[in-house]
Design an enzyme around this catalytic site. Structure first.
Site, PDB file in Angstrom:
ATOM      1  CE1 TYR A 121      42.137  46.221  46.249  1.00 45.54           C
ATOM      2  CE2 TYR A 121      41.394  44.867  48.212  1.00 45.54           C
ATOM      3  CZ  TYR A 121      42.318  45.164  47.026  1.00 45.54           C
ATOM      4  OH  TYR A 121      43.225  44.459  46.770  1.00 45.54           O
ATOM      5  CD  GLN A 176      29.528  38.782  25.032  1.00 45.36           C
ATOM      6  OE1 GLN A 176      29.236  39.442  26.261  1.00 45.36           O
ATOM      7  NE2 GLN A 176      29.307  39.617  23.963  1.00 45.36           N
ATOM      8  CB  THR A 199      50.786  38.235  49.939  1.00 44.90           C
ATOM      9  OG1 THR A 199      49.760  37.252  49.598  1.00 44.90           O
ATOM     10  CG2 THR A 199      51.941  37.454  49.434  1.00 44.90           C
TER      11      THR A 199
END
Length: 336
Positions: free
Chosen positions: A165, A182, A195
């Protein structure tokens, strides 16, 4: 209750015009993705919701079915996706995110944050869409600077259990910045700190700390704290987070920027357990379990940049947000 919270998001983002805009949200059946979809539809956007239900739930978005501005596509973002309509915004929120999933689904997590990110960036490049990548405070690893600013590069174990992760999100950020530099794609990166709120999963390996504590407390079961509970986190209520993400998406002064979003109030996990016990009026005992590998000792965002660029900071106090979340879990428990 959720309807009122969504209306609060629209009030806080009144300057963000989405009427007539077409938006794509990946991870749309997940916790944050579903809130984002609902808020954007409330603001008049046509929303393509993309999810493969790896960890998302249909029940999070089923109430949107039948809304003329809601289109659902069941799809794995690590595979190419074709949309035959001009897209104005892409919010890439697809990824398993629970620490208990890292051991079981590491390759799927890596794919969604790397291959999936590039696939969505290609769509953004094709349609000249604004792109928001949902990154994470986990890219900081075990930070040596707390509160942690965006300029801190992180202290991460690249081969640990959490690396699938942490490192895939870091690479997702690198790919996002490569498309900005780019190809000139209008990209933004939001580093999301803890959260919480309604629609978080609490079952099995998906359970995060807030919903796990709440469901354990409501059921009178032991509240499981890892380690001694002295590790800290900073908890941001979902309406504040989604408000910030929407503000970031439209911000002209934030192209190519990475922004922390979270609540700067830092508390220990043990303190959180006691707060939830009190708010639920629970007699649940607190049990201590071994600390998972590489579990961060501290998490607290420096949100100076979000304040400066977006005029954003969280408004919902922890206790108030927890009361709303507890109310939702209690109502859900009664329905079951």
């Amino acid at each position: 209750m959720i309807k009122e919270d969504v209306k609060e998001i629209t009030r806080e983002t009144k300057d963000a015009e989405f009427g007539g805009k077409t938006v794509l949200v990946t991870g749309s059946a997940g916790f944050l993705g579903s809130w984002l979809c609902e808020a954007l539809i409330e603001k008049g956007a046509t929303v393509y919701c993309v999810d493969n239900f790896a960890s998302g739930l249909w029940e999070n978005i089923s109430h949107l079915e039948g809304n003329e501005n809601f289109m659902f596509i069941e799809h794995d973002v690590s595979k190419l996706l074709t949309i035959n309509e001009k897209i104005d915004f892409i919010f890439h929120f697809a990824s398993r995110a629970s620490p208990f999933e890292f051991e079981h689904y590491p390759l799927e997590i890596i794919d969604s944050n790397t291959l999936g990110t590039r696939n969505m960036l290609e769509l953004a490049r094709r349609y000249n869409a604004r792109f928001v990548f949902a990154s994470t405070s986990e890219i900081y690893g075990q930070p040596k600077v707390v509160p942690t600013p965006e300029r801190y590069w992180g202290y991460v174990n690249p081969i640990g259990i959490r690396s699938c992760y942490d490192e895939s999100k870091r690479l997702g950020e690198a790919v996002t910045m490569a498309y900005y530099r780019q190809y000139g794609v209008d990209t933004k990166i939001v580093r999301i700190f803890n959260t919480y709120g309604p629609r978080m999963r609490a079952d099995g390996i998906y359970g995060r700390v807030v919903p796990r504590f709440i469901t354990q407390a409501l059921a009178g079961k032991p509240i499981t704290v890892f380690g001694e509970g002295d590790q800290t986190r900073s908890f941001c209520y979902v309406t504040d987070l989604i408000t910030g993400v929407i503000k970031l998406a439209i911000a002209e002064n934030a192209k190519g920027e990475v922004v922390n979003m979270g609540n700067p109030r830092e508390i220990t996990i043990l303190e959180l357990a006691h707060i939830i016990k009190r708010l639920t009026n629970s007699d649940s005992p607190i049990e201590f379990h071994p600390l998972p590998p590489d579990d961060p000792q501290r998490r607290c965002p420096d949100i100076t940049k979000a304040k400066k660029l977006l005029g954003w900071e969280p408004k919902v106090k922890l206790e108030d947000g927890l009361k709303r979340t507890i109310e939702w879990f209690r109502a859900r428990r009664h329905r079951e």
